[in-house]
Design an enzyme around this catalytic site. Sequence first.
Site, short mmCIF file in Angstrom:
data_model
loop_
_atom_site.label_atom_id
_atom_site.label_comp_id
_atom_site.label_asym_id
_atom_site.label_seq_id
_atom_site.Cartn_x
_atom_site.Cartn_y
_atom_site.Cartn_z
N ASP A 191 0.62 -0.97 0.15
CA ASP A 191 -0.09 0.10 0.24
C ASP A 191 0.86 1.11 -0.04
O ASP A 191 2.11 1.21 0.30
CB ASP A 191 -1.02 -0.14 1.25
CG ASP A 191 -1.70 1.29 1.36
OD1 ASP A 191 -2.30 1.68 0.59
OD2 ASP A 191 -1.97 1.71 2.57
N THR A 218 -0.16 4.98 1.52
CA THR A 218 -0.05 5.74 2.55
C THR A 218 0.23 4.96 3.85
O THR A 218 -0.76 3.80 4.11
CB THR A 218 -1.58 6.33 2.71
OG1 THR A 218 -1.85 7.04 1.21
CG2 THR A 218 -1.70 7.23 3.63
N ASP A 245 -1.61 -0.87 6.19
CA ASP A 245 -1.60 -0.35 7.30
C ASP A 245 -2.95 -0.10 7.64
O ASP A 245 -3.34 0.08 9.13
CB ASP A 245 -0.61 0.97 7.61
CG ASP A 245 -1.44 2.05 7.06
OD1 ASP A 245 -1.84 1.85 5.69
OD2 ASP A 245 -1.29 3.05 7.56
#
Length: 380
Positions: free
Chosen positions: A66, A68, A267
């Site tokens: 991912d 961000t 996250d």
Amino acid sequence: MGTEPAYVYALVNAIAVLIIACPCALGLATPMSVMVGVGKGAQNGVLIKNAEALEKMDKVDTLIVDKTGTITEGKPTVEKMGSFDNGFSDSEVLQYIVSLNNQSEHPLAEATIKYGKEQKADFLKADGFNAVTGKGVEGNVNGKKVALGNAKMMEYAKATLSKEMEEKAQFFQKQGKTVSYLAIDGNLVGYVVIGDKIKKTSAKAIKELQDKGIDVIMLTGDNHDTAQAVANELNLADFQAGMLPENKLQEVEKLQENGKVVAMAGDGINDAPALAKSDVGIAMGTGTDVAIESAAITLVKGDLHGIVKARNLSDVVMRNIKQNLFFAMIYNTLGIPIAAGLLYPFFGILLSPMIAALAMSFSSVSVIANSLRLKGSNID
């Protein structure tokens, strides 16, 4: 043969064979390596939930990451906020954005709230808050229907994004910034530009993983221009933008159907489905509880170098297990024929049950000692 009857020697041989054939060390070979390996990982900030994850990490050939909070620091800051001259001033745009985001827990929302407080913006009455996964948020502010998010969110809110507005946003997106649009009662009135620095360890970690033969793919919900800017900085040739949670899940399934062993690192809540579906889910320790719960490996420091450590740890543990299996079997392989009397016709030698017991003990001690060597392994 001495004065003892033949059956006495047969019984002694049978006992020796029974003792040395006992696979005690074989039962220790894998658990000992895994136990010491898991402890070694914990010391280095890599928390491993189960032995299966440690084993599969050695076979991973594709890593999905991912953007961000995984590649970037996950500490966004507002760099610019303005209006599109649709009857709303910059200060009014700020008011509506912070008033709506005041009910959100998203990192981007927190960045705007912090900026609004610094600018001493007045918070308006807001209700009916709703988060639209992968797109943005909506609600009622000061009696008006308000939507804030990416281009897909504007489409969802039936707000028209003109070419002039897109060009203005692209100027920032090509710098790797995230641009969120603000729509009030279906009219696009403003925007906010948010920056999130790339972690210092990301580029080096990705290069090391690629050198190990792992294909690294970035999947992000951001637009193509922002994703392209980040990919260029990290020398990532493979990335996809505008990805919703279900798209990330589908990409994992597609790669697995093509025979790939896939690890997924993320996250956020949006990453949870893909983390759970991947062969090895890797969560940033700085991320959400949902992501951590869905993953088999958690990186305490929340940086990609932890994945390099996890891969190196898996390599040394699997190699150690093979060594242990060798130690567990070599004593049995050599000892059983001797215990059965192989050398007696030639040299008159029979293996005493006491020697057999000692050999079996050496086997177990060898496995334990070899497993403990993992404590000194360098996995950085």
